[in-house]
Design a protein around this motif. Structure first.
Motif, PDB file in Angstrom:
ATOM      1  N   HIS A  94      41.274  49.101  37.508  1.00 47.07           N
ATOM      2  CA  HIS A  94      42.084  48.178  36.713  1.00 47.07           C
ATOM      3  C   HIS A  94      41.214  47.205  35.929  1.00 47.07           C
ATOM      4  CE1 HIS A  94      45.246  49.232  39.817  1.00 47.07           C
ATOM      5  NE2 HIS A  94      45.775  49.599  38.671  1.00 47.07           N
ATOM      6  N   VAL A  95      41.744  46.801  34.770  1.00 48.81           N
ATOM      7  CA  VAL A  95      41.022  45.881  33.886  1.00 48.81           C
ATOM      8  C   VAL A  95      41.970  44.756  33.476  1.00 48.81           C
ATOM      9  CG1 VAL A  95      40.066  45.688  31.534  1.00 48.81           C
ATOM     10  CG2 VAL A  95      39.378  47.585  33.003  1.00 48.81           C
ATOM     11  N   TYR A  96      41.452  43.532  33.370  1.00 49.38           N
ATOM     12  CA  TYR A  96      42.221  42.437  32.781  1.00 49.38           C
ATOM     13  C   TYR A  96      41.723  42.251  31.356  1.00 49.38           C
ATOM     14  CZ  TYR A  96      44.098  40.720  37.273  1.00 49.38           C
ATOM     15  OH  TYR A  96      44.746  40.578  38.476  1.00 49.38           O
ATOM     16  N   TYR A  97      42.663  42.026  30.449  1.00 49.15           N
ATOM     17  CA  TYR A  97      42.315  41.822  29.047  1.00 49.15           C
ATOM     18  C   TYR A  97      42.574  40.360  28.713  1.00 49.15           C
ATOM     19  CZ  TYR A  97      42.719  46.890  29.122  1.00 49.15           C
ATOM     20  OH  TYR A  97      42.571  48.208  29.436  1.00 49.15           O
ATOM     21  N   PHE A  98      41.601  39.715  28.155  1.00 56.52           N
ATOM     22  CA  PHE A  98      41.782  38.304  27.833  1.00 56.52           C
ATOM     23  C   PHE A  98      41.378  38.038  26.390  1.00 56.52           C
ATOM     24  CE2 PHE A  98      40.330  33.884  27.570  1.00 56.52           C
ATOM     25  CZ  PHE A  98      41.481  33.240  27.979  1.00 56.52           C
ATOM     26  N   VAL A 112      37.829  42.654  31.439  1.00 52.48           N
ATOM     27  CA  VAL A 112      37.225  42.269  32.719  1.00 52.48           C
ATOM     28  C   VAL A 112      37.684  43.216  33.820  1.00 52.48           C
ATOM     29  CG1 VAL A 112      36.825  40.365  34.332  1.00 52.48           C
ATOM     30  CG2 VAL A 112      37.375  39.862  31.934  1.00 52.48           C
ATOM     31  N   PRO A 113      36.787  44.067  34.306  1.00 53.57           N
ATOM     32  CA  PRO A 113      37.158  44.990  35.386  1.00 53.57           C
ATOM     33  C   PRO A 113      37.505  44.210  36.653  1.00 53.57           C
ATOM     34  CG  PRO A 113      34.999  45.538  34.480  1.00 53.57           C
ATOM     35  CD  PRO A 113      35.373  44.203  33.941  1.00 53.57           C
ATOM     36  N   ARG A 114      38.411  44.754  37.430  1.00 50.78           N
ATOM     37  CA  ARG A 114      38.763  44.123  38.701  1.00 50.78           C
ATOM     38  C   ARG A 114      38.002  44.798  39.834  1.00 50.78           C
ATOM     39  NH1 ARG A 114      40.845  39.254  38.520  1.00 50.78           N
ATOM     40  NH2 ARG A 114      41.966  39.527  40.464  1.00 50.78           N
ATOM     41  N   TYR A 115      37.368  43.984  40.648  1.00 51.58           N
ATOM     42  CA  TYR A 115      36.698  44.481  41.853  1.00 51.58           C
ATOM     43  C   TYR A 115      37.328  43.780  43.052  1.00 51.58           C
ATOM     44  CZ  TYR A 115      33.266  46.530  38.697  1.00 51.58           C
ATOM     45  OH  TYR A 115      32.679  47.277  37.713  1.00 51.58           O
ATOM     46  N   ASP A 116      37.173  44.394  44.222  1.00 51.68           N
ATOM     47  CA  ASP A 116      37.840  43.881  45.431  1.00 51.68           C
ATOM     48  C   ASP A 116      37.559  42.399  45.677  1.00 51.68           C
ATOM     49  OD1 ASP A 116      39.081  46.241  45.884  1.00 51.68           O
ATOM     50  OD2 ASP A 116      37.645  46.961  47.394  1.00 51.68           O
ATOM     51  N   TRP A 117      36.301  41.980  45.467  1.00 46.58           N
ATOM     52  CA  TRP A 117      35.949  40.587  45.765  1.00 46.58           C
ATOM     53  C   TRP A 117      36.720  39.574  44.909  1.00 46.58           C
ATOM     54  CZ3 TRP A 117      33.964  37.547  41.847  1.00 46.58           C
ATOM     55  CH2 TRP A 117      33.333  38.196  40.777  1.00 46.58           C
ATOM     56  N   MET A 118      37.300  40.053  43.799  1.00 43.98           N
ATOM     57  CA  MET A 118      37.969  39.127  42.879  1.00 43.98           C
ATOM     58  C   MET A 118      39.331  38.677  43.370  1.00 43.98           C
ATOM     59  SD  MET A 118      37.052  40.970  39.299  1.00 43.98           S
ATOM     60  CE  MET A 118      35.363  41.011  38.689  1.00 43.98           C
ATOM     61  N   TYR A 119      39.921  39.452  44.295  1.00 48.37           N
ATOM     62  CA  TYR A 119      41.297  39.149  44.684  1.00 48.37           C
ATOM     63  C   TYR A 119      41.431  37.864  45.480  1.00 48.37           C
ATOM     64  CZ  TYR A 119      42.704  43.301  42.326  1.00 48.37           C
ATOM     65  OH  TYR A 119      42.941  44.212  41.326  1.00 48.37           O
ATOM     66  N   GLU A 120      40.332  37.355  46.020  1.00 43.62           N
ATOM     67  CA  GLU A 120      40.406  36.054  46.697  1.00 43.62           C
ATOM     68  C   GLU A 120      40.678  34.929  45.686  1.00 43.62           C
ATOM     69  OE1 GLU A 120      36.435  34.017  47.667  1.00 43.62           O
ATOM     70  OE2 GLU A 120      35.887  36.141  47.781  1.00 43.62           O
ATOM     71  N   PHE A 121      40.496  35.218  44.407  1.00 49.18           N
ATOM     72  CA  PHE A 121      40.769  34.216  43.376  1.00 49.18           C
ATOM     73  C   PHE A 121      42.171  34.385  42.776  1.00 49.18           C
ATOM     74  CE2 PHE A 121      36.133  34.757  43.442  1.00 49.18           C
ATOM     75  CZ  PHE A 121      35.732  33.440  43.612  1.00 49.18           C
ATOM     76  N   GLY A 122      42.925  35.312  43.323  1.00 49.03           N
ATOM     77  CA  GLY A 122      44.273  35.552  42.828  1.00 49.03           C
ATOM     78  C   GLY A 122      44.334  36.815  42.003  1.00 49.03           C
ATOM     79  N   ARG A 123      45.487  37.041  41.439  1.00 47.65           N
ATOM     80  CA  ARG A 123      45.771  38.305  40.806  1.00 47.65           C
ATOM     81  C   ARG A 123      46.314  38.115  39.398  1.00 47.65           C
ATOM     82  NH1 ARG A 123      46.921  43.252  42.991  1.00 47.65           N
ATOM     83  NH2 ARG A 123      46.181  42.949  45.078  1.00 47.65           N
ATOM     84  N   SER A 124      46.229  36.925  38.888  1.00 44.70           N
ATOM     85  CA  SER A 124      46.847  36.696  37.597  1.00 44.70           C
ATOM     86  C   SER A 124      45.848  36.069  36.639  1.00 44.70           C
ATOM     87  CB  SER A 124      48.065  35.809  37.783  1.00 44.70           C
ATOM     88  OG  SER A 124      48.768  35.740  36.563  1.00 44.70           O
ATOM     89  N   VAL A 125      46.353  35.620  35.519  1.00 38.20           N
ATOM     90  CA  VAL A 125      45.483  35.120  34.460  1.00 38.20           C
ATOM     91  C   VAL A 125      44.637  33.933  34.931  1.00 38.20           C
ATOM     92  CG1 VAL A 125      47.296  33.656  33.451  1.00 38.20           C
ATOM     93  CG2 VAL A 125      45.430  34.484  32.017  1.00 38.20           C
ATOM     94  N   GLU A 126      45.176  33.131  35.868  1.00 38.43           N
ATOM     95  CA  GLU A 126      44.415  31.954  36.311  1.00 38.43           C
ATOM     96  C   GLU A 126      43.199  32.332  37.152  1.00 38.43           C
ATOM     97  OE1 GLU A 126      47.580  32.424  37.275  1.00 38.43           O
ATOM     98  OE2 GLU A 126      47.686  32.325  39.476  1.00 38.43           O
ATOM     99  N   SER A 127      43.111  33.593  37.562  1.00 40.69           N
ATOM    100  CA  SER A 127      41.960  33.995  38.363  1.00 40.69           C
ATOM    101  C   SER A 127      40.753  34.378  37.499  1.00 40.69           C
ATOM    102  CB  SER A 127      42.328  35.180  39.267  1.00 40.69           C
ATOM    103  OG  SER A 127      42.475  36.360  38.503  1.00 40.69           O
ATOM    104  N   VAL A 128      40.989  34.529  36.192  1.00 39.34           N
ATOM    105  CA  VAL A 128      39.914  35.042  35.329  1.00 39.34           C
ATOM    106  C   VAL A 128      38.727  34.084  35.253  1.00 39.34           C
ATOM    107  CG1 VAL A 128      39.308  35.776  32.980  1.00 39.34           C
ATOM    108  CG2 VAL A 128      41.465  36.495  33.972  1.00 39.34           C
ATOM    109  N   ARG A 129      39.015  32.822  35.014  1.00 43.29           N
ATOM    110  CA  ARG A 129      37.940  31.831  34.882  1.00 43.29           C
ATOM    111  C   ARG A 129      37.121  31.688  36.180  1.00 43.29           C
ATOM    112  NH1 ARG A 129      34.433  29.884  31.448  1.00 43.29           N
ATOM    113  NH2 ARG A 129      33.831  27.742  31.823  1.00 43.29           N
TER     114      ARG A 129
END
Ligand SMILES: [Zn+2]
Length: 162
Positions: A94-98, A112-129
């Motif tokens: 999965h990829v997030y587009y910003f 921005v590709p999604r990796y497992d470690w990223m999910y601790e920051f959430g799953r939505s646009v606010e997790s990108v930064r």
């Protein structure tokens, strides 16, 4: 004029960083991934995330409705092509587009590709930064940067032969 510090530590003064990149005045550390008549794709290794791509227009425009017919066609095709390579070469599911129009640069989309470690920051646009900052501050070891550069090379080759 804006002063920009590159990941190499070099300080440059540019009117628009996107213009500087697409015109080759500033070389992205990972190099260009793919280039067409209307767009330019690269990775900023300041954010060491494997397969993260920034797709920038060559013209200095900011809003989506400023894209010409040809640019629109090229943009969506290029996005899909890069996305396919991310999946096939790097196994990115999965990829997030910003993309924000009120950029201080010009039209560019972050993939921005999604990796497992990223999910601790959430799953939505606010997790990108926070994800980008975490990568920049915590994942900048020599080996990690090397892996990112190798991934860029793999993507470049895959896109060349496509
Ligand atoms: Zn520009």
């Amino acid at each position: 004029m804006r002063t920009i510090t590159l990941s190499t530590g070099k300080v440059v003064e540019v009117e628009c960083l996107s213009c500087a990149l697409v015109n080759g005045w500033v070389e992205p550390e990972g190099g260009t991934v793919i280039e067409t008549k209307y767009f330019h794709a690269h990775q900023d290794v300041a954010y060491p995330i494997k397969g993260l791509i920034i797709l920038a227009a060559k013209r200095h425009i900011t809003c989506f409705d400023e894209l010409t017919e040809n640019e629109r066609y090229d943009y969506i095709n290029l996005l899909a092509k890069i996305r396919k390579a991310q999946r096939e070469i790097l196994g990115i599911e999965h990829v997030y587009y910003f993309y924000n129009e009120d950029t201080t640069h010009h039209f560019h989309t972050w993939m921005v590709p999604r990796y497992d470690w990223m999910y601790e920051f959430g799953r939505s646009v606010e997790s990108v930064r926070p994800v980008l900052l975490h990568a920049r501050n915590q994942k900048r070891g020599k080996e990690e940067i090397q892996e990112v550069k190798e991934a860029i090379e793999l993507l470049r080759k895959a896109l060349e032969n496509n």
